[in-house]
Design a protein around this motif. Sequence first.
Motif, PDB file in Angstrom:
ATOM      1  N   LYS A  40       0.769 -10.682  -0.542  1.00  0.00           N
ATOM      2  CA  LYS A  40       0.389  -9.267  -0.481  1.00  0.00           C
ATOM      3  C   LYS A  40      -0.955  -8.981  -1.162  1.00  0.00           C
ATOM      4  O   LYS A  40      -1.563  -7.953  -0.935  1.00  0.00           O
ATOM      5  CB  LYS A  40       1.467  -8.382  -1.153  1.00  0.00           C
ATOM      6  N   GLU A  83       5.531 -11.770  -2.365  1.00  0.00           N
ATOM      7  CA  GLU A  83       6.708 -10.920  -2.186  1.00  0.00           C
ATOM      8  C   GLU A  83       7.820 -11.662  -1.455  1.00  0.00           C
ATOM      9  O   GLU A  83       7.551 -12.503  -0.593  1.00  0.00           O
ATOM     10  CB  GLU A  83       6.297  -9.685  -1.363  1.00  0.00           C
ATOM     11  N   GLN A 145      -0.671  -3.975   3.010  1.00  0.00           N
ATOM     12  CA  GLN A 145       0.626  -3.538   3.526  1.00  0.00           C
ATOM     13  C   GLN A 145       0.820  -4.242   4.861  1.00  0.00           C
ATOM     14  O   GLN A 145       0.188  -3.868   5.842  1.00  0.00           O
ATOM     15  CB  GLN A 145       0.641  -2.012   3.742  1.00  0.00           C
ATOM     16  N   TRP A 146       1.608  -5.281   4.877  1.00  0.00           N
ATOM     17  CA  TRP A 146       1.857  -5.960   6.147  1.00  0.00           C
ATOM     18  C   TRP A 146       3.181  -6.683   6.091  1.00  0.00           C
ATOM     19  O   TRP A 146       3.737  -6.904   5.012  1.00  0.00           O
ATOM     20  CB  TRP A 146       0.722  -6.939   6.498  1.00  0.00           C
ATOM     21  N   GLU A 147       3.720  -7.024   7.264  1.00  0.00           N
ATOM     22  CA  GLU A 147       4.984  -7.741   7.352  1.00  0.00           C
ATOM     23  C   GLU A 147       4.722  -9.100   7.984  1.00  0.00           C
ATOM     24  O   GLU A 147       3.847  -9.235   8.835  1.00  0.00           O
ATOM     25  CB  GLU A 147       5.975  -6.972   8.237  1.00  0.00           C
TER      26      GLU A 147
END
Length: 155
Positions: A40, A83, A145-147
């Motif tokens: 992250k 994360e 902010q990413w998945e």
Amino acid sequence: RIVASSEIEQSYIMIKPDGVQRGLVGEIISRFEKKGFLLKGLKLFQCPKELAQEHYKDLNERPFFPKLIEYITSGPVVCMAWEGAGVVASARKLIGATNPLQAEPGTIRGDLAVQTGRNVIHGSDSPDNGKREIALWFKEGELAQWESVQSPWLI
Ligand code: RTP
């Protein structure tokens, strides 16, 4: 099962100046990526003395504290926020014991270091410290902010 979002935590991982100088950045990042955690935040950073003192404030009575601050500020570090579910304890396992001679082979310190005073990497020791340290080392807007494409987390 799908991991609940309440189980997701973050760890502050830092490649110390010796790890950067020895060219171990790619190898270390790769171990966390391959394990499957989500990156992250990432930056190369020359740490000011005050920040090093704040980060290690719990150790400020220890005899090695001045040398520790000198070491951490001796060259650039790589700051990372990783994360995932259980990332704090898992990262500590990937990193190995504080004294690299006691760290198991297969761990980062076990494979790549010999001295406690040059032990290549830091990892948060609790989810609360993970939050505290990420807030200390990263500014607003520096975390992505990413998945992962592999999300949701499946076990
Ligand atoms: P870290 O915070 O860096 O992940 O390390 P740790 O939890 O494994 O170890 P800790 O006891 O919190 O110590 C922080 C760092 O201080 C240096 N140290 N030097 N000369 C010494 O006896 C000594 N003891 C600790 C190490 O760089 C250690 O990682």
